[in-house]
Design a protein around this motif. Sequence first.
Motif, PDB file in Angstrom:
ATOM      1  N   ASP A  32      48.070  41.860  39.083  1.00  0.00           N
ATOM      2  CA  ASP A  32      47.490  42.217  37.800  1.00  0.00           C
ATOM      3  C   ASP A  32      45.963  42.137  37.879  1.00  0.00           C
ATOM      4  O   ASP A  32      45.413  41.181  38.420  1.00  0.00           O
ATOM      5  CB  ASP A  32      48.022  41.269  36.729  1.00  0.00           C
ATOM      6  CG  ASP A  32      47.553  41.647  35.354  1.00  0.00           C
ATOM      7  OD1 ASP A  32      47.435  42.844  35.057  1.00  0.00           O
ATOM      8  OD2 ASP A  32      47.306  40.721  34.559  1.00  0.00           O
ATOM      9  N   LYS A  33      45.308  43.131  37.342  1.00  0.00           N
ATOM     10  CA  LYS A  33      43.847  43.176  37.343  1.00  0.00           C
ATOM     11  C   LYS A  33      43.266  41.923  36.687  1.00  0.00           C
ATOM     12  O   LYS A  33      42.230  41.410  37.116  1.00  0.00           O
ATOM     13  CB  LYS A  33      43.376  44.434  36.612  1.00  0.00           C
ATOM     14  CG  LYS A  33      41.924  44.743  36.824  1.00  0.00           C
ATOM     15  CD  LYS A  33      41.431  45.914  35.985  1.00  0.00           C
ATOM     16  CE  LYS A  33      42.216  47.172  36.120  1.00  0.00           C
ATOM     17  NZ  LYS A  33      41.611  48.317  35.418  1.00  0.00           N
ATOM     18  N   ALA A  34      43.923  41.416  35.668  1.00  0.00           N
ATOM     19  CA  ALA A  34      43.445  40.220  34.974  1.00  0.00           C
ATOM     20  C   ALA A  34      43.397  39.013  35.916  1.00  0.00           C
ATOM     21  O   ALA A  34      42.514  38.161  35.794  1.00  0.00           O
ATOM     22  CB  ALA A  34      44.332  39.918  33.769  1.00  0.00           C
ATOM     23  N   GLN A  35      44.317  38.950  36.854  1.00  0.00           N
ATOM     24  CA  GLN A  35      44.329  37.858  37.831  1.00  0.00           C
ATOM     25  C   GLN A  35      43.091  37.938  38.747  1.00  0.00           C
ATOM     26  O   GLN A  35      42.476  36.920  39.052  1.00  0.00           O
ATOM     27  CB  GLN A  35      45.615  37.937  38.657  1.00  0.00           C
ATOM     28  CG  GLN A  35      45.817  36.809  39.614  1.00  0.00           C
ATOM     29  CD  GLN A  35      47.133  36.954  40.391  1.00  0.00           C
ATOM     30  OE1 GLN A  35      47.900  37.906  40.190  1.00  0.00           O
ATOM     31  NE2 GLN A  35      47.388  36.020  41.269  1.00  0.00           N
TER      32      GLN A  35
ATOM     33  N   SER B 114      38.340  41.202  46.931  1.00  0.00           N
ATOM     34  CA  SER B 114      38.568  42.647  46.844  1.00  0.00           C
ATOM     35  C   SER B 114      39.384  43.159  48.032  1.00  0.00           C
ATOM     36  O   SER B 114      40.271  43.994  47.856  1.00  0.00           O
ATOM     37  CB  SER B 114      37.254  43.410  46.694  1.00  0.00           C
ATOM     38  OG  SER B 114      36.355  43.109  47.715  1.00  0.00           O
ATOM     39  N   MET B 115      39.135  42.648  49.228  1.00  0.00           N
ATOM     40  CA  MET B 115      39.910  43.083  50.399  1.00  0.00           C
ATOM     41  C   MET B 115      41.384  42.702  50.256  1.00  0.00           C
ATOM     42  O   MET B 115      42.273  43.500  50.562  1.00  0.00           O
ATOM     43  CB  MET B 115      39.347  42.472  51.689  1.00  0.00           C
ATOM     44  CG  MET B 115      38.032  43.050  52.152  1.00  0.00           C
ATOM     45  SD  MET B 115      38.121  44.797  52.632  1.00  0.00           S
ATOM     46  CE  MET B 115      37.495  45.589  51.166  1.00  0.00           C
TER      47      MET B 115
ATOM     48  N   LEU C 129      31.179  38.921  32.056  1.00  0.00           N
ATOM     49  CA  LEU C 129      32.620  39.211  32.165  1.00  0.00           C
ATOM     50  C   LEU C 129      32.880  40.706  31.999  1.00  0.00           C
ATOM     51  O   LEU C 129      33.756  41.259  32.675  1.00  0.00           O
ATOM     52  CB  LEU C 129      33.412  38.397  31.138  1.00  0.00           C
ATOM     53  CG  LEU C 129      33.515  36.915  31.438  1.00  0.00           C
ATOM     54  CD1 LEU C 129      34.204  36.178  30.282  1.00  0.00           C
ATOM     55  CD2 LEU C 129      34.259  36.668  32.743  1.00  0.00           C
ATOM     56  N   ASP C 130      32.133  41.360  31.118  1.00  0.00           N
ATOM     57  CA  ASP C 130      32.252  42.820  30.983  1.00  0.00           C
ATOM     58  C   ASP C 130      31.928  43.496  32.311  1.00  0.00           C
ATOM     59  O   ASP C 130      32.620  44.423  32.736  1.00  0.00           O
ATOM     60  CB  ASP C 130      31.305  43.352  29.908  1.00  0.00           C
ATOM     61  CG  ASP C 130      31.786  43.079  28.496  1.00  0.00           C
ATOM     62  OD1 ASP C 130      32.982  42.769  28.320  1.00  0.00           O
ATOM     63  OD2 ASP C 130      30.944  43.178  27.573  1.00  0.00           O
TER      64      ASP C 130
ATOM     65  N   VAL D 119      33.489  46.117  37.413  1.00  0.00           N
ATOM     66  CA  VAL D 119      33.487  46.114  38.882  1.00  0.00           C
ATOM     67  C   VAL D 119      34.913  46.202  39.415  1.00  0.00           C
ATOM     68  O   VAL D 119      35.204  46.983  40.328  1.00  0.00           O
ATOM     69  CB  VAL D 119      32.771  44.857  39.432  1.00  0.00           C
ATOM     70  CG1 VAL D 119      33.068  44.647  40.904  1.00  0.00           C
ATOM     71  CG2 VAL D 119      31.272  44.950  39.194  1.00  0.00           C
ATOM     72  N   VAL D 120      35.816  45.420  38.838  1.00  0.00           N
ATOM     73  CA  VAL D 120      37.211  45.429  39.297  1.00  0.00           C
ATOM     74  C   VAL D 120      37.846  46.787  39.015  1.00  0.00           C
ATOM     75  O   VAL D 120      38.588  47.321  39.853  1.00  0.00           O
ATOM     76  CB  VAL D 120      37.999  44.262  38.662  1.00  0.00           C
ATOM     77  CG1 VAL D 120      39.486  44.380  38.952  1.00  0.00           C
ATOM     78  CG2 VAL D 120      37.455  42.917  39.163  1.00  0.00           C
TER      79      VAL D 120
END
Length: 173
Positions: free
Chosen positions: A157-160, A146-147, A82-83, A88-89
């Motif tokens: 939201d990045k968390a999503q 990602s696209m 997960l880290d 990566v995100v």
Amino acid sequence: MEYNNGDYSRHYIVQALFRLMENTPFNDIRITDVCIKAGVGRATFYRYFSSKENVIKFYFESKNLEFSRAQRYQPRCKEDYLDIIRDVVTALEENKREIRLLQKAHLEYLYFDFIDRGFEELFANRSDRENLFLAAGYSGAIFNISMRWIRSDCKEDKAQVISAIEQITFGRE
């Protein structure tokens, strides 16, 4: 880390190509244009690259190398992975300008090929040599997520995004 002239030349060429792509269609950019913008000669360009596409491939390879060097440990459990997903995100968000330029030029396949090759290598090096179709599934999922996120200018939201990748990787809990 120490850099040599070749490292700087490659960096200037990559940056020049992306800057030109901001205002000029990719197919209209000539190698000479890239060289002028980068402040290098054509011989220098061809010493390192055989095409504009290879410049973009090098960009991904160099970003991957930077990312790999920044990793502090080998992942051993879900939390470690997960880290990496979060990293990566974050890296994707930091490089959204370049990815958007690839989308604009319809060169997304270069990004997909990079991701796909990475997952193939990951699965090929595993001791159990799991099915390479699974590697293709992961690379396709990561590419499409990602696209979509980049196309929306990372407004979600990045968390999503992290959660979607987590669910694909580990399943729903």
